[in-house]
Design an enzyme around this catalytic site. Structure first.
Site, PDB file in Angstrom:
ATOM      1  N   ASP A  26      36.366  35.540  34.365  1.00 10.76           N
ATOM      2  CA  ASP A  26      36.380  36.843  35.350  1.00 10.76           C
ATOM      3  C   ASP A  26      35.963  38.141  34.790  1.00 10.76           C
ATOM      4  O   ASP A  26      35.214  37.673  33.178  1.00 10.76           O
ATOM      5  CB  ASP A  26      37.608  37.048  35.625  1.00 10.76           C
ATOM      6  CG  ASP A  26      37.965  38.119  36.508  1.00 10.76           C
ATOM      7  OD1 ASP A  26      36.826  37.868  37.873  1.00 10.76           O
ATOM      8  OD2 ASP A  26      39.092  38.738  36.678  1.00 10.76           O
ATOM      9  N   ASP A  32      43.094  36.043  34.760  1.00 10.31           N
ATOM     10  CA  ASP A  32      44.085  37.011  34.581  1.00 10.31           C
ATOM     11  C   ASP A  32      45.451  36.301  34.662  1.00 10.31           C
ATOM     12  O   ASP A  32      46.387  37.209  34.255  1.00 10.31           O
ATOM     13  CB  ASP A  32      43.832  38.178  35.159  1.00 10.31           C
ATOM     14  CG  ASP A  32      43.990  38.349  36.695  1.00 10.31           C
ATOM     15  OD1 ASP A  32      44.352  37.391  37.590  1.00 10.31           O
ATOM     16  OD2 ASP A  32      43.276  39.941  37.804  1.00 10.31           O
ATOM     17  N   ASP A  67      43.432  35.203  39.335  1.00 13.43           N
ATOM     18  CA  ASP A  67      42.891  33.733  39.108  1.00 13.43           C
ATOM     19  C   ASP A  67      43.600  32.684  39.658  1.00 13.43           C
ATOM     20  O   ASP A  67      43.027  31.219  39.020  1.00 13.43           O
ATOM     21  CB  ASP A  67      42.522  34.205  38.056  1.00 13.43           C
ATOM     22  CG  ASP A  67      40.655  35.158  37.819  1.00 13.43           C
ATOM     23  OD1 ASP A  67      39.522  35.640  39.001  1.00 13.43           O
ATOM     24  OD2 ASP A  67      40.793  36.300  37.550  1.00 13.43           O
TER      25      ASP A  67
END
Length: 633
Positions: free
Chosen positions: A329, A523, A527
């Site tokens: 991410d 996180d 996610d």
């Protein structure tokens, strides 16, 4: 519980348990090996003194002392319809007693005890970092009462919204937002040794230690869902689970045990000497496979923990050592992860500070990195925040809650934008800024613009990950394609997936996993679906640990990616040591078995040869605890 005024001396927290129990367990660890070694040594002295009967009796007792528990374990396995390599050790000990090779049996007994003791020692040393986490888990908290007093309560009684007082030296009990400035030792969570200054309004993770004056904290999570609890749950699982190569030994038994029995039978039939069969069984005792491989894997777990990466179990570490693709991410990993508010655009006639206050009030209880930025900005401006009610959060979309009687929503906005908002959107896109739209039940109120610059070390971190063996790195983000490609070009990733929902992230991870062993870093909240789909899901830092216990396979205790490169190197090194130990050890054992079947290696000599092989491969496996790749620890 009794209360006292906040200005009085702070009530002392309960003392931690002492180490006497640990020392007693350490002493008992060596008792069986010590007793068997003394029996063998006593027998040797008796033999040299001319008392062979006494010597044989001592060695027979040592053999029997090892045989009885080993036979009981094999019997229990057979009752569960399991068949492992332990049966060879039982046959070797029993055969030695039958043919009167008591010294050989005693040496095998010492060999088994040595292996078990070394395994237990390695387990204790390898898991001491994880046990330290468990021992430091906060058990109480100082909660402010409405009348201004302070009461010490069990940590599981703290609820969201409680106002706490954190005294000097106290461990922060739950995740929260500081009410005043604080000086903290965050080393137990992040591995960073220097003290950290936190301003009022900043979010803190549970488990950090107050290294300064007492400060106020407003809880944003209960103990069960706080950062430290997620790390502790992973630590408990990491200490409880065994490496997959432990079970691999029993899978090998399907071929190794019959081969051993056939070879022993051939040696016996070809020579007519049962002694040869016993010699083959003695040198076939498979300690290298049973002990060396799990020692290496568990040692890798310990070293990864020291690097700031807590891996759930040996299976996850072994898979991490084979990883080739990384999906990561953007926010907080490749970018700085501490966005700051740069502007607030509002509808005509609106008040920018009131829009920011409403947004920050709703976001107080959200773990998202942008939420912390809004709360910090409001605190810097001295805005009065209120605790929201009816709060809900939709991953990837935003949060909503009731503030001062208004239903406020913060996050993405779907619909046609008015003119002022369209201008703000274009301005944000051209500057590469993020937008947090603020609306109530009637209209769009405004938009808070934030920026999160690329980490200065992001490019170097990506290069380190490639050097560690990750050949494909993909950035996935819910941000606009323009922002995503700008960051991707700066850090050097291979591919970009922008403006994707959590479900789209999960689909991309699933597709990548079909082609290679894949790691997903996120996180742990937004996610979560993608973490669950990856070969190894890694939750990132303080926000990720809260969701990690049930989703992720590992947790990065700091909000940086470079410890992941360390963990991948550690995993590859531990796996290489494990395979090397098993291969070399079993190869030497097979060679010795051939000599024993040919009558060139009697049982006593075979026992000493096997003891040497065991010590060699176990010591080799213990190298996984020490310096590995790059000579680091």
């Amino acid at each position: 519980m009794g209360k006292r005024d906040a200005n009085e001396c702070l009530p002392a927290q309960p003392a931690r348990p002492g180490t006497d129990g640990s020392r007693r367990r350490s002493w008992w660890l060596w008792t069986p090996l010590t007793a068997l070694t003394l029996l063998v040594a006593t027998g040797a002295v008796a033999r040299l003194a001319g008392y062979p009967g006494v010597a044989d009796a001592g060695w027979a007792v040592a053999t029997l002392a090892a045989l009885l528990p080993a036979a009981g374990a094999v019997l229990r396995e057979l009752l569960r319809r399991q068949f492992g390599v332990d049966v060879i050790a039982v046959l070797a000990l029993g055969g030695a007693l039958v043919v009167g090779e008591y010294l050989a049996g005693a040496v095998v007994a010492v060999m088994l005890a040595t292996g078990r003791t070394l395994e237990a020692y390695a387990q204790r040393r390898a898991t001491r970092d994880l046990r330290a986490l468990l021992e430091r888990a906060p058990r109480t908290a100082r909660r402010r009462s409405p009348d201004g007093g302070v009461e010490v309560v069990p940590v599981d009684q703290v609820t969201v919204g409680d106002r706490l007082l954190v005294g000097p030296g106290d461990v922060v009990a739950v995740d929260g937002v500081t009410e005043t400035a604080a000086t903290l030792d965050e080393s137990v969570v992040t591995g960073e040794s220097r003290l950290v200054e936190r301003a009022a309004g900043e979010r803190l993770s549970s488990g950090v230690v107050n290294a300064g004056a007492a400060f106020g904290l407003r809880a944003v999570a209960n103990a069960e869902h706080s950062t430290y609890a997620g790390i502790v749950r992973l630590a408990e699982e990491a200490t409880a689970r065994k490496a997959p190569m432990v079970r691999l030994a029993d899978r090998y038994a399907a071929a190794f045990v019959p081969f051993t029995l056939v070879l022993a039978g051939v040696g016996w039939l070809a020579s007519g000497e049962f002694l040869r069969a016993v010699a083959v069984l003695v040198v076939a005792t498979p300690c290298p496979l049973l002990l060396a491989t799990p020692i290496a894997i568990v040692s890798g777990l310990s070293r990864a923990a020291r690097r700031g990466v807590l891996v759930r179990d040996g299976g996850s570490l072994e898979v991490l050592g084979r990883a080739r693709t990384l999906l990561v991410d953007k926010t907080g990993t490749l970018t700085a992860g501490r966005p700051r508010v740069v502007d607030t655009a509002v509808a005509p006639g609106g008040d920018p500070e009131e829009v920011l206050r409403l947004a920050a009030s709703v976001e107080q209880l959200s773990p998202h990195v942008l939420a912390a930025a809004l709360v910090r900005s409001a605190a810097d401006r001295g805005l009065r925040l209120v605790t929201p009610t009816e709060m809900t959060e939709e991953p990837g979309q935003g949060v909503s809650g009731r503030v001062d009687g208004r239903q406020v929503r913060v996050g993405q906005f779907h619909g046609e934008l008015p003119g002022w908002a369209e201008q703000a959107r274009r301005r944000a896109e051209s500057a590469g800024q993020s937008s947090a739209w603020v609306a109530d039940e009637h209209e769009l109120l405004g938009v808070v613009l934030l920026e999160d610059p690329v980490r200065p070390d992001a490019r170097r971190t990506v290069d380190r990950l490639r050097a560690a063996g990750l050949t494909r790195i993909v950035m996935v983000t819910g941000d606009r394609p323009e922002d995503a490609h700008r960051v991707a070009a700066a850090v050097g990733v291979d591919d970009v997936l922008a403006r994707c929902t959590p479900q789209e992230k999960a689909s991309r991870v699933r597709a990548e996993t079909d082609h290679a062993v894949t790691v997903m870093v996120g996180d742990g909240v937004n996610d979560a679906p993608a973490l669950a789909e990856a070969s190894v899901g890694v939750a990132m830092g303080t926000t990720g640990a809260t969701a990690s216990a049930d989703i992720a396979d590992a947790v990065l205790s700091v909000d940086r990616l470079d410890p992941l490169a360390d963990a991948v190197e550690v995993a590859r090194y531990a796996r290489r040591i494990a395979v090397q130990s098993a291969t070399v050890g079993m190869g030497l054992a097979l060679l010795a078995m051939g000599f024993a079947a040919a009558g060139q290696l009697p049982p006593v000599a075979g026992a000493f040869v096997q003891e040497g092989i065991d010590v060699l491969v176990i010591l080799n496996a213990l190298r996984a605890l020490g310096a590995g790749p790059r000579g680091s620890t």
